[in-house]
Design an enzyme around this catalytic site. Structure first.
Site, PDB file in Angstrom:
ATOM      1  N   CYS A  56       0.791  -1.183  -0.078  1.00 39.96           N
ATOM      2  CA  CYS A  56       0.005  -0.115  -0.059  1.00 39.96           C
ATOM      3  C   CYS A  56       0.657   1.114  -0.069  1.00 39.96           C
ATOM      4  O   CYS A  56       0.511   2.163  -0.668  1.00 39.96           O
ATOM      5  CB  CYS A  56      -1.057  -0.006   1.525  1.00 39.96           C
ATOM      6  SG  CYS A  56      -1.969  -1.586   1.362  1.00 39.96           S
ATOM      7  N   ARG A 139      -7.805  -4.233  -3.359  1.00 42.05           N
ATOM      8  CA  ARG A 139      -7.090  -3.248  -4.281  1.00 42.05           C
ATOM      9  C   ARG A 139      -8.154  -3.022  -5.307  1.00 42.05           C
ATOM     10  O   ARG A 139      -8.208  -3.503  -6.260  1.00 42.05           O
ATOM     11  CB  ARG A 139      -5.865  -3.279  -4.709  1.00 42.05           C
ATOM     12  CG  ARG A 139      -4.921  -3.730  -3.520  1.00 42.05           C
ATOM     13  CD  ARG A 139      -3.560  -4.044  -3.908  1.00 42.05           C
ATOM     14  NE  ARG A 139      -2.837  -4.158  -2.830  1.00 42.05           N
ATOM     15  CZ  ARG A 139      -2.231  -3.879  -1.866  1.00 42.05           C
ATOM     16  NH1 ARG A 139      -2.313  -2.488  -1.558  1.00 42.05           N
ATOM     17  NH2 ARG A 139      -1.407  -4.324  -0.991  1.00 42.05           N
TER      18      ARG A 139
HETATM   19  C1  BEZ Z   1       0.604  -4.416   1.910  1.00 38.48           C
HETATM   20  O1  BEZ Z   1       1.908  -4.871   1.734  1.00 38.48           O
HETATM   21  O2  BEZ Z   1       0.048  -3.504   1.427  1.00 38.48           O
HETATM   22  C2  BEZ Z   1      -0.344  -5.718   1.987  1.00 38.48           C
HETATM   23  C3  BEZ Z   1       0.228  -7.018   1.674  1.00 38.48           C
HETATM   24  C4  BEZ Z   1      -0.689  -7.948   2.276  1.00 38.48           C
HETATM   25  C5  BEZ Z   1      -1.880  -7.846   2.844  1.00 38.48           C
HETATM   26  C6  BEZ Z   1      -2.191  -6.612   3.113  1.00 38.48           C
HETATM   27  C7  BEZ Z   1      -1.511  -5.629   2.775  1.00 38.48           C
END
Ligand code: BEZ
Length: 239
Positions: A56, A139
């Site tokens: 994110c 997402r």
């Molecule tokens: C992230 O790194 O943004 C992420 C990865 C896996 C699950 C939720 C967020």
């Protein structure tokens, strides 16, 4: 199997061609009234799973870096996660102060980030996909046009960072379709040939195959024409 009202609420989502569901929300840039505040311009409403997570963070930095480019294409960005306002503020401050990614640093996120602890907005937009996560938004990317109509939707799972070239390309392609009444073929980018609408009658099909003007027809149903890159950019991109 019957679904409960609660399940129906989580599983419902707007579809392409629907009016964007309305909501008011608290954001890092003050309250917004969506989509009314954005009438007359395009917007991209996107969700991410959580603040202070690496994928994110990389996405927010990339979107913030590209914000001016989207703005020039008459498009505003609005982010969302199921986190509170103070978490959002702390995360955006950390990004600006500490994080370097892909050559970007000192990145200030100036577009609104919605706090959605209640999941009110996430549920309205089908951003919770229970098979992936019951507590985090996937997402999602909603493209909403100046008349508040949902024009395209892209979903990615939690582990996959989005391709921002594709998000920008899709925006410009839809604006080009609207402005020039054409469709855009696979992998289209400004400067590439565009597709004109399929022949709707035998007469038009015949004309398409015998025409000597600006069309190039592989067959009666597959006709393209040139559309100059500069013409597209002059029409769509603000100076
Ligand atoms: C992230 O790194 O943004 C992420 C990865 C896996 C699950 C939720 C967020």
């Amino acid at each position: 199997m019957e679904t409960t009202l609660e399940q129906q609420e989580v599983l419902s989502m707007p579809r392409i061609g629907d009016k964007a569901p309305s909501f008011t929300a608290v954001t890092t840039q003050g309250e917004i009234n969506f989509p009314e505040d954005y009438t007359g311009e395009w917007s991209i409403l996107f969700s991410h799973p959580a603040d202070f997570t690496p994928v994110c963070t990389s996405e927010f930095m990339t979107f913030a870096h590209l914000e001016e480019k989207f703005e020039k294409a008459n498009c505003k960005l609005i982010g969302l996660s199921i986190d509170g306002l103070y978490s959002h503020i702390a995360w955006l401050r950390t990004i600006k102060d500490k994080i370097e990614f892909n050559g970007m640093k000192n990145i200030e996120v100036k577009f609104p980030l919605i706090e959605d602890i209640t999941m009110n907005v996430a549920k309205k937009y089908g951003m919770i996909q229970p098979g992936e996560s019951k507590t985090q938004a996937v997402r999602a990317v909603f493209f909403i046009d100046p008349k508040s109509i949902v024009r395209a939707i892209i979903y990615y799972p939690l582990s996959l960072g989005r391709n921002f070239d594709e998000i920008y390309r899709a925006l410009i392609a839809m604006q080009t379709s609207d402005a020039f009444n054409v469709a855009t073929p696979a992998d289209w980018n400004p400067g590439d040939d565009v597709i004109i609408s399929p022949a709707g009658s035998c007469g038009v099909a015949e004309e398409r195959m015998t025409n000597t003007d600006d069309l190039e027809c592989e067959d009666w149903f597959f006709c393209t024409k040139k559309l100059d890159k500069q013409t597209v950019l002059d029409t769509i991109i603000k100076k």
